[in-house]
Design an enzyme around this catalytic site. Sequence first.
Site, short mmCIF file in Angstrom:
data_model
loop_
_atom_site.label_atom_id
_atom_site.label_comp_id
_atom_site.label_asym_id
_atom_site.label_seq_id
_atom_site.Cartn_x
_atom_site.Cartn_y
_atom_site.Cartn_z
N ASP A 86 0.89 -1.16 0.00
CA ASP A 86 0.00 0.00 0.00
C ASP A 86 0.93 1.21 0.00
O ASP A 86 1.57 1.51 1.00
CB ASP A 86 -0.87 -0.04 1.26
CG ASP A 86 -1.75 1.20 1.38
OD1 ASP A 86 -1.62 2.12 0.54
OD2 ASP A 86 -2.56 1.25 2.32
N TYR A 93 -8.61 15.90 -6.72
CA TYR A 93 -8.01 14.96 -7.69
C TYR A 93 -7.11 15.72 -8.67
O TYR A 93 -5.96 15.31 -8.90
CB TYR A 93 -9.09 14.18 -8.45
CG TYR A 93 -8.49 13.20 -9.43
CD1 TYR A 93 -7.84 12.05 -8.98
CD2 TYR A 93 -8.50 13.46 -10.79
CE1 TYR A 93 -7.24 11.18 -9.87
CE2 TYR A 93 -7.90 12.59 -11.69
CZ TYR A 93 -7.28 11.44 -11.23
OH TYR A 93 -6.68 10.59 -12.11
N LYS A 132 -2.96 15.52 -9.41
CA LYS A 132 -2.36 15.25 -10.72
C LYS A 132 -1.52 16.45 -11.21
O LYS A 132 -0.53 16.25 -11.92
CB LYS A 132 -3.43 14.83 -11.73
CG LYS A 132 -4.02 13.45 -11.41
CD LYS A 132 -2.96 12.34 -11.50
CE LYS A 132 -3.50 10.96 -11.20
NZ LYS A 132 -2.51 9.89 -11.39
#
Length: 254
Positions: free
Chosen positions: A62, A155, A159
């Site tokens: 993870d 999000y 990015k």
Amino acid sequence: MLKNKIVFITGASAGIGEACAYAFAKEGANLILTARRLDRLQEIKEEIEDKFSVNVLAEKLDISNRDEVISVIKNLGEQWMNIDILVNNAGLGRGLNKLHEDDPNGWDEMIDTNVKGLLIVTKEVVKTMVRRKRGHVINIGSIAGHQAYPGGSVYCATKFAVRAISDSLRIEMLEHNIKVSSIDPGMVETEFSEVRFYGDKEKAKNVYKGLKPLSAEDIAETVIFCATRPKHVNINEIIIMPSVQATAMVAHRE
Ligand code: 8X3
């Protein structure tokens, strides 16, 4: 060109990561496949070893767990420690809500994986590449790292961060003979949307309704292209979209 190279892939249990595993195996590379779902990785390992004559190491990982990342990479052992190519693929979106209505737990998941996870994996792998003065880091970014859209504040922020990390790292790595590339796709049909909508399959399906999205294999092919350029050529960045999608928010649907 990739024969006997060692490729480390995060998020290799499905989607783009899994497609990259098969694409690199087809080229004769040996693979370190990592993901949270070890059972899925084991199946992929068996199938790849069956089909291609390459070695595969499957590691439960993870990447949002910093200690786990450090320990897995530190304990790779003689046979696997000389990583030639790192594919930073693991990442996720959580929700598509306006910021003031959004669940902060999703922010933590995205930032911890997409940014902090990618950072620690990169640090630990790149250390070994710098020692050997060779290597290639290939980050899977997104069109969301170039264009912000409503419901995407966190999000998109993660990015945009990946893009900044790729750009900084590329400069830092010049003197070490290490290439850094970023592949930034638009819509790719994977588990991405299902995860983004917390398992709502109907909502996920609607994302790709009436159009032909990219496939995970389309992206894997692009990764292989980047990884097989001659020594003096680096692909800094590729934005790859379905033909019917122009921007993050504008697509033509039949
Ligand atoms: C996923 C693509 O357009 O949903 O990275 O942000 S998009």
